[in-house]
Design a protein around this motif. Structure first.
Motif, PDB file in Angstrom:
ATOM      1  N   ASP A  22     -42.934  26.395  19.770  1.00 40.42           N
ATOM      2  CA  ASP A  22     -41.935  25.697  18.589  1.00 40.42           C
ATOM      3  C   ASP A  22     -40.551  25.265  19.521  1.00 40.42           C
ATOM      4  O   ASP A  22     -39.472  25.408  18.861  1.00 40.42           O
ATOM      5  CB  ASP A  22     -41.504  26.437  17.468  1.00 40.42           C
ATOM      6  N   LYS A  24     -54.801  24.537  14.075  1.00 43.03           N
ATOM      7  CA  LYS A  24     -54.224  25.642  15.283  1.00 43.03           C
ATOM      8  C   LYS A  24     -55.160  26.431  15.693  1.00 43.03           C
ATOM      9  O   LYS A  24     -56.063  27.056  14.873  1.00 43.03           O
ATOM     10  CB  LYS A  24     -52.968  26.295  14.709  1.00 43.03           C
ATOM     11  N   ASP A  38     -41.087  20.301  13.956  1.00 44.80           N
ATOM     12  CA  ASP A  38     -41.461  21.774  13.453  1.00 44.80           C
ATOM     13  C   ASP A  38     -41.059  22.516  14.524  1.00 44.80           C
ATOM     14  O   ASP A  38     -41.827  22.906  15.524  1.00 44.80           O
ATOM     15  CB  ASP A  38     -43.049  21.891  12.997  1.00 44.80           C
ATOM     16  N   ASP A  78     -49.930  19.056  15.304  1.00 44.77           N
ATOM     17  CA  ASP A  78     -48.772  19.964  15.588  1.00 44.77           C
ATOM     18  C   ASP A  78     -48.723  20.087  17.271  1.00 44.77           C
ATOM     19  O   ASP A  78     -49.849  20.552  17.673  1.00 44.77           O
ATOM     20  CB  ASP A  78     -48.727  21.080  14.993  1.00 44.77           C
ATOM     21  N   ASP A 102     -47.982  28.479  20.668  1.00 47.35           N
ATOM     22  CA  ASP A 102     -47.104  27.847  19.785  1.00 47.35           C
ATOM     23  C   ASP A 102     -45.698  27.908  19.799  1.00 47.35           C
ATOM     24  O   ASP A 102     -45.201  28.919  18.831  1.00 47.35           O
ATOM     25  CB  ASP A 102     -47.658  28.071  18.176  1.00 47.35           C
ATOM     26  N   HIS A 140     -50.291  23.044  19.010  1.00 46.37           N
ATOM     27  CA  HIS A 140     -51.304  24.094  18.361  1.00 46.37           C
ATOM     28  C   HIS A 140     -52.652  23.684  19.029  1.00 46.37           C
ATOM     29  O   HIS A 140     -53.772  23.770  18.671  1.00 46.37           O
ATOM     30  CB  HIS A 140     -51.558  23.572  16.824  1.00 46.37           C
TER      31      HIS A 140
HETATM   32 MN    MN Z   1     -47.030  26.125  14.446  1.00 51.47          MN
END
Ligand code: MN
Ligand code: RM4
Ligand code: MN
Length: 408
Positions: A267, A197, A303, A230, A265, A233
């Protein structure tokens, strides 16, 4: 008239040379793991807006994950985060998961919430702190063994906040040493998935800041160390599908954390902000799957942690977006694409992708679900079940038993 819509779509796809049955078979094989932490309350650094229905215990998180699987049919495993999901008895937790038709998936160590980690965990200048972090990962390896999980999924928050704060090369050496020790404790076929990240919580440098930093570590560790991508990231504008293609080519694409971002980030729900980017990523994944020279062993995981959306519905949305996007990527006319590329026909190559991307695959997905005994619209079916209202009433009122075990 869903059957009629499906027939029209299947006819059109067949005329285009698509083998509809094999697309359906691939969709039935698809698996997406959901994260335990996506079922509990979460917030921004400013406020946690609690939800009465949010899961309080590891057991309740499994209950909720089982709902996601029940309605989508493709989410049969759950990733754990330790110590958030720490329980006294992992055999009991595992048995409970099995009783719900679930398996426990990736084990995620937590190397960012202990006071000792102010200057980092595995990269900390203090050897005692590094030892604490290593011991925690070793504990997670034992948990993985106990619950039959084959993945340790490591996100390292380590970094520094000001220029000069620490020696970046020395930190890299400390990291390698710690990763080597923990990797050596993982029995095959257990895999080490290393996430990267670019910033946060550190704001000057991050020890595993990008895919190259993660990849070089994996290459030093061994074949069972792979990179985890991810989607939240990367800096804005990064070409994630290219990163994915390189990692596939290197045999080092180990897993995904699907989510979406607008800025950092974030999410957010998968595909909510940039669905075309997600399609281009799935296009690379399908290209890898179809390449006989490539061995793909990728753990597809979500995630996300929603601050304001109801947890279970948000998770169902994300699983379904992964399914829909995979379906579209499976429709890409790869022969036409290959020819267009060879001929330098940029427009045809792009249009070939867009043709698949623009296809409304919902009638196909409805039929796939019906064929495996599911309702054609999982979100509507979940809503109609009244589950969320029921757990909101129960959990909102109940005191949580210390063990968390619902049968205790
Ligand atoms: Mn994350
Ligand atoms: C990090 C990273 C990890 C996740 C934690 C909660 O940003 O994405 O995968 O475990 O957040
Ligand atoms: Mn992640």
């Amino acid at each position: 008239m869903p059957a009629e819509e499906y027939r029209l779509l299947a006819d059109r796809l067949t005329a285009r040379g698509v083998d509809v049955e094999s697309v359906k078979a691939a969709l039935k094989r698809q698996r997406i793991e959901t994260p335990s932490w996506g079922y509990g309350d979460s917030g921004t650094r400013f406020k946690v807006f609690g939800q009465a229905g949010a899961a309080r215990t590891a057991y309740q998180k499994l209950d909720d994950a089982a709902q996601v699987h029940r309605y989508t049919g493709i989410a049969p495993s759950v990733a754990l985060h330790i110590p958030w999901d720490k329980v006294a008895d992992y055999d009991e937790l595992n048995a409970y998961a099995s009783s719900l038709g679930l398996a426990l998936g990736a084990i995620n160590p937590n190397l960012f919430q202990d006071d000792a980690y102010r200057l980092g965990s595995l990269c900390n200048p203090d050897g005692e702190v590094r030892r604490q972090a290593v011991e925690h990962i070793l504990e997670c390896v034992e948990i993985a063994k106990a619950v039959g999980s084959q993945i340790i999924s490591l996100w390292l928050a380590d970094g520094s906040n000001y220029p000069g704060q620490d020696d970046m090369r020395a930190r890299r050496h400390r990291l390698l040493e710690a990763l080597q020790e923990t990797y050596a404790a993982m029995p095959a076929p257990m895999r080490y998935l290393i996430e990267y990240k670019f910033f946060e919580p550190a704001f000057y440098h991050t020890d595993l800041g990008d895919w190259g930093m993660a990849l070089t570590m994996c290459q030093k560790l061994g074949d069972r160390a792979q990179v985890l991508v991810d989607l939240g990231h990367h800096p804005l504008g990064a070409n994630i599908e290219q990163i994915v293609s390189i990692l596939i080519d290197e045999g080092r694409l180990g897993g995904f954390h699907f989510n979406n971002k607008k800025f950092a980030d974030d999410d957010l729900t998968v595909g909510s902000i940039n669905p075309y980017e997600l399609f281009l990523i799935f296009n690379e994944l399908v290209a890898g799957e179809l390449d006989p020279d490539v061995d793909m062993n990728v753990a597809y995981m979500i995630d996300q942690s929603h601050n304001v959306k109801p947890k279970i519905e948000a998770m169902i949305q994300s699983v379904l977006v992964c399914q829909e996007t995979y379906a579209k990527a499976l429709l890409v006319d790869r022969a036409t694409l290959a020819t267009a590329r060879l001929n330098g026909d940029i427009v045809l190559a792009e249009e070939t992708l867009l043709d698949a991307y623009r296809t409304d695959v919902r009638p196909l997905l409805a039929v796939v679900r019906e064929e495996i005994g599911l309702a054609p619209n999982p979100l509507a079916a979940f809503r109609a079940s009244g589950y969320w209202e029921r757990v909101s009433a129960e959990r909102g009122a109940a005191a949580v038993d210390a063990s968390g075990y619902p049968g205790a």
